[in-house]
Design a protein around this motif. Sequence first.
Motif, PDB file in Angstrom:
ATOM      1  N   PHE A 164     -13.998 -13.199  14.330  1.00  0.00           N
ATOM      2  CA  PHE A 164     -14.695 -12.437  15.190  1.00  0.00           C
ATOM      3  C   PHE A 164     -16.426 -12.807  14.900  1.00  0.00           C
ATOM      4  O   PHE A 164     -16.153 -13.258  14.324  1.00  0.00           O
ATOM      5  N   LEU A 165     -17.073 -12.401  16.326  1.00  0.00           N
ATOM      6  CA  LEU A 165     -18.544 -12.635  16.309  1.00  0.00           C
ATOM      7  C   LEU A 165     -19.270 -11.542  16.991  1.00  0.00           C
ATOM      8  O   LEU A 165     -19.259 -10.897  17.957  1.00  0.00           O
ATOM      9  N   THR A 166     -19.566 -10.702  16.501  1.00  0.00           N
ATOM     10  CA  THR A 166     -20.379  -9.653  17.089  1.00  0.00           C
ATOM     11  C   THR A 166     -22.393 -10.037  16.937  1.00  0.00           C
ATOM     12  O   THR A 166     -22.926 -10.734  15.958  1.00  0.00           O
ATOM     13  N   LEU A 167     -23.158  -9.839  17.755  1.00  0.00           N
ATOM     14  CA  LEU A 167     -23.814 -10.164  18.084  1.00  0.00           C
ATOM     15  C   LEU A 167     -24.848  -9.056  18.563  1.00  0.00           C
ATOM     16  O   LEU A 167     -24.749  -8.109  19.199  1.00  0.00           O
ATOM     17  N   ARG A 168     -25.754  -8.715  17.429  1.00  0.00           N
ATOM     18  CA  ARG A 168     -26.306  -7.017  18.136  1.00  0.00           C
ATOM     19  C   ARG A 168     -27.836  -7.278  18.033  1.00  0.00           C
ATOM     20  O   ARG A 168     -28.339  -7.631  17.616  1.00  0.00           O
ATOM     21  N   TRP A 169     -28.140  -6.482  19.035  1.00  0.00           N
ATOM     22  CA  TRP A 169     -29.909  -5.974  19.784  1.00  0.00           C
ATOM     23  C   TRP A 169     -30.389  -4.388  19.153  1.00  0.00           C
ATOM     24  O   TRP A 169     -29.548  -3.949  20.102  1.00  0.00           O
ATOM     25  N   THR A 170     -31.265  -4.376  18.508  1.00  0.00           N
ATOM     26  CA  THR A 170     -31.153  -3.048  18.056  1.00  0.00           C
ATOM     27  C   THR A 170     -33.177  -2.497  18.509  1.00  0.00           C
ATOM     28  O   THR A 170     -33.857  -2.603  16.845  1.00  0.00           O
ATOM     29  N   PRO A 171     -33.717  -2.781  19.397  1.00  0.00           N
ATOM     30  CA  PRO A 171     -34.966  -3.331  19.959  1.00  0.00           C
ATOM     31  C   PRO A 171     -35.385  -1.009  20.229  1.00  0.00           C
ATOM     32  O   PRO A 171     -35.337  -0.831  21.045  1.00  0.00           O
ATOM     33  N   GLY A 172     -36.390  -0.900  18.777  1.00  0.00           N
ATOM     34  CA  GLY A 172     -36.141   0.862  18.863  1.00  0.00           C
ATOM     35  C   GLY A 172     -35.570   1.790  18.995  1.00  0.00           C
ATOM     36  O   GLY A 172     -34.667   1.277  18.219  1.00  0.00           O
ATOM     37  N   ARG A 173     -35.278   2.524  19.881  1.00  0.00           N
ATOM     38  CA  ARG A 173     -34.071   3.356  20.424  1.00  0.00           C
ATOM     39  C   ARG A 173     -32.359   3.200  21.432  1.00  0.00           C
ATOM     40  O   ARG A 173     -32.097   3.412  21.580  1.00  0.00           O
ATOM     41  N   ILE A 174     -33.151   1.698  21.499  1.00  0.00           N
ATOM     42  CA  ILE A 174     -31.933   1.129  21.950  1.00  0.00           C
ATOM     43  C   ILE A 174     -30.746  -0.209  20.832  1.00  0.00           C
ATOM     44  O   ILE A 174     -31.037  -0.752  19.977  1.00  0.00           O
ATOM     45  N   THR A 175     -29.746   0.918  20.802  1.00  0.00           N
ATOM     46  CA  THR A 175     -28.343  -0.279  20.203  1.00  0.00           C
ATOM     47  C   THR A 175     -27.681  -0.954  21.258  1.00  0.00           C
ATOM     48  O   THR A 175     -27.302  -0.388  22.219  1.00  0.00           O
ATOM     49  N   THR A 176     -27.437  -2.237  20.277  1.00  0.00           N
ATOM     50  CA  THR A 176     -26.794  -3.278  22.132  1.00  0.00           C
ATOM     51  C   THR A 176     -25.434  -4.428  21.800  1.00  0.00           C
ATOM     52  O   THR A 176     -26.475  -4.467  20.172  1.00  0.00           O
ATOM     53  N   SER A 177     -24.334  -4.348  21.739  1.00  0.00           N
ATOM     54  CA  SER A 177     -23.419  -4.985  20.794  1.00  0.00           C
ATOM     55  C   SER A 177     -22.438  -6.252  21.630  1.00  0.00           C
ATOM     56  O   SER A 177     -22.206  -5.007  23.287  1.00  0.00           O
ATOM     57  N   LEU A 178     -22.675  -6.568  21.951  1.00  0.00           N
ATOM     58  CA  LEU A 178     -21.582  -8.143  22.432  1.00  0.00           C
ATOM     59  C   LEU A 178     -20.410  -8.303  20.959  1.00  0.00           C
ATOM     60  O   LEU A 178     -21.169  -9.017  20.024  1.00  0.00           O
ATOM     61  N   ARG A 179     -19.615  -7.979  21.117  1.00  0.00           N
ATOM     62  CA  ARG A 179     -18.557  -8.358  20.058  1.00  0.00           C
ATOM     63  C   ARG A 179     -17.260  -9.732  20.810  1.00  0.00           C
ATOM     64  O   ARG A 179     -16.481  -9.034  21.930  1.00  0.00           O
ATOM     65  N   GLY A 180     -17.126 -10.273  19.820  1.00  0.00           N
ATOM     66  CA  GLY A 180     -16.078 -11.174  20.737  1.00  0.00           C
ATOM     67  C   GLY A 180     -15.383 -11.124  19.358  1.00  0.00           C
ATOM     68  O   GLY A 180     -15.076 -11.207  18.508  1.00  0.00           O
TER      69      GLY A 180
ATOM     70  N   LEU B 176     -32.560   8.685  24.186  1.00  0.00           N
ATOM     71  CA  LEU B 176     -33.375   9.582  25.529  1.00  0.00           C
ATOM     72  C   LEU B 176     -34.457  10.744  24.316  1.00  0.00           C
ATOM     73  O   LEU B 176     -33.538  11.209  23.759  1.00  0.00           O
ATOM     74  N   GLY B 177     -35.510  11.417  25.522  1.00  0.00           N
ATOM     75  CA  GLY B 177     -36.428  12.437  25.103  1.00  0.00           C
ATOM     76  C   GLY B 177     -37.184  11.824  24.135  1.00  0.00           C
ATOM     77  O   GLY B 177     -37.506  10.858  23.142  1.00  0.00           O
ATOM     78  N   ALA B 178     -37.817  12.857  23.626  1.00  0.00           N
ATOM     79  CA  ALA B 178     -39.260  12.874  22.567  1.00  0.00           C
ATOM     80  C   ALA B 178     -38.970  13.250  20.875  1.00  0.00           C
ATOM     81  O   ALA B 178     -39.130  12.232  20.397  1.00  0.00           O
ATOM     82  N   SER B 179     -37.447  13.578  21.597  1.00  0.00           N
ATOM     83  CA  SER B 179     -36.977  13.733  19.954  1.00  0.00           C
ATOM     84  C   SER B 179     -36.076  13.185  19.747  1.00  0.00           C
ATOM     85  O   SER B 179     -35.793  13.223  18.320  1.00  0.00           O
ATOM     86  N   GLY B 180     -35.460  12.196  20.901  1.00  0.00           N
ATOM     87  CA  GLY B 180     -34.057  11.211  20.041  1.00  0.00           C
ATOM     88  C   GLY B 180     -32.975  11.726  19.992  1.00  0.00           C
ATOM     89  O   GLY B 180     -31.926  11.314  19.102  1.00  0.00           O
ATOM     90  N   ARG B 181     -33.325  13.044  20.274  1.00  0.00           N
ATOM     91  CA  ARG B 181     -31.888  14.314  20.274  1.00  0.00           C
ATOM     92  C   ARG B 181     -30.369  13.770  21.052  1.00  0.00           C
ATOM     93  O   ARG B 181     -29.796  14.426  21.043  1.00  0.00           O
TER      94      ARG B 181
END
Length: 658
Positions: A562-578, A608-613
């Motif tokens: 398995f190989l997972t590439l994760r990108w987490t800039p600020g409020r964004i979480t993105t992953s590509l899982r192989g 989303l939103g100022a509070s991130g809720r």
Amino acid sequence: MKPWPAWLLICCSAPIAAQTLQLDPLIVSGEAEPAAASSTQLDGTPAATSDGLSLDAWLQQVPGVFAQNRYNLAQGLRPSIRGFGARAAFGVRGIQVLVDGVPLTLPDGQTELDVLDLEAIERVDVIRGPAAALFGNAAGGVIAIETTPPGNAREIGGQVTIGELGLRRWRGTAGGGLGDNTAARLSLGEQRLDGARDHGNSQVQRLNARSQTTLASGNLQFNASVLDVTAQDPGALTRAQADQDPGQAAANNLRFDAGERIRQQRFSGRWLRTTRESAQSLQGFAGQRLFENRLPFESGGQVSFDRRFGGLGGTLTATAAGWDVTSGMDVQHQRDARRRYDNLDGLRGAQTLDQIETATGAGLYLAADRPLGPAWRLDLGLRLDHLRIAVDDQFLGDGDDSGDRNFDAASWSTQLARQLGDSHTLSLRIASAFESPTATELANPDGGGFNPELDPARATSAELGLSGLTEAASYSAVIYTTRLRDELVPFERDDQPGRTFYRNSGRSTRNGVELAWTQTWATHWSTQAGYTLNDFSFDDYQRDGTDFAGKRQPGIPRQQGFLTLRWTPGRITTSLRGRFIGELYADDANAVRVPGHALFDLGGSVSLGASGRWTLRAGINNLGDIDHADNVRINAFGGRYFEPAPGRHVFVGFNGEF
């Protein structure tokens, strides 16, 4: 083997239930030192970027673990660890599963994961390899799940997920403080899934509650759950059928309306107390599971049972003569009132079986560890188990098939660890395990009662592991060998296709290498990778005049990664899982080869939103639209080995906190 005295079994029983406190030396928590090479710790990140259908989102990130059957909820997820559990026709076998420190596994060794609230998972610890010295029967590996504890602050939230395959899921939560010392959370949800195949609809409804109270005498935790499942079973296909139309259901599954209905209630409690001199825990659980299913054949093709189950246990940890010593006790019991009826094209026919099945287990557990100089550490474990499985035949028109089976086992483990500098550990571990057949697996192919020829499997394993931490990475490498006697092997009969029976295989060997690596590349980029290479083969196995010595164990790929590439800039979480799954075999003779495949999933979430809720999440599973089997039924009759997986499919979800 001569049974142990009753007073020993009752007074000196062992702790299956409290082992999230006592997972050392297999699990080492904290950032200052590496985890043991044969354990993997996972947080709740997979829930943020997956469709939330099964625990496989976590398990696919663990070397040595292979899981099948993600999409057929009538059969359930089938994980295996180093081959333990691969025999399961449905659910989990050969692996101990704990939730918040209390066993989900029943005394006869079977576990159902359908009760899990995946959105509540905070952490998953996976122990690879025999752990019977800590956990007893069916501990070829351990999956310890911790859910998020309730907090004192008020919380009200909701989640909605929709997607292809007819996925519709909602979940609501409410919680907060109840007075000065207690916090609680309640969650309620429903999931509907049409599936990618005909006759594959399912509906799951769950109610989960958890509370936590701080007392002067310790910490008190309670968990409760209610489950209602209705699921159709599309069944397995031949290779030709799967190639022609992977979306079709097996003809007999349609004719006999194959599927199941489950209703379950479960309650557990746990008390923990830690002082300067010692640590203690007490825990208990109880529940009821009502089950009905329709199998794809007529004679005895409808099954129902009323299962009552429960258990009690406790541990005590203290220091004596330089040793950290843990001892404990537990006793567990389950009772199944099982009936079978003819299946008349989906309607209930004449009764063919009526019996009461019971399983009662108890044991003795003792573990001790101490340093041997500044860089060495020795860990020892010993557990004695007794399991009695009995059947009381209530259907006497065809004779009395009442009887019982008694299984005794002594399991042990020894580990010697050498600290290499501040952040690297080399360890040598030798351990044993045993797996009794479950009450279901003891079913007699020739009638009622239990199969008198089926024995428990026993294993001895040795492994050498290296694990470590650097400033931006962690790694582990393990090489192991396991010797097994009387391995449990599934098969089907021509008069009951779709129903699985079991036999012993003699002797077999499992050798393997497991590699894992996690790296943080930059502020927002990280990678997680793993690779497994194994050689699982029969050494001594003869059946019906055929010698299977040298054949590979079916149902397990020779290699996977398995190989997972994760990108987490600020409020964004993105992953590509192989995931790469090598070829495997579907039968003992290795005549049916299942080709390997590579899959990629893309998922992400954004606050989303100022509070991130508010959180929006979405994903695409099977990006390459690859044809492959979601499940392979081992030694299936009539060539019906394959349950095709869905192609590319999309989901989107929305979470909100109020």
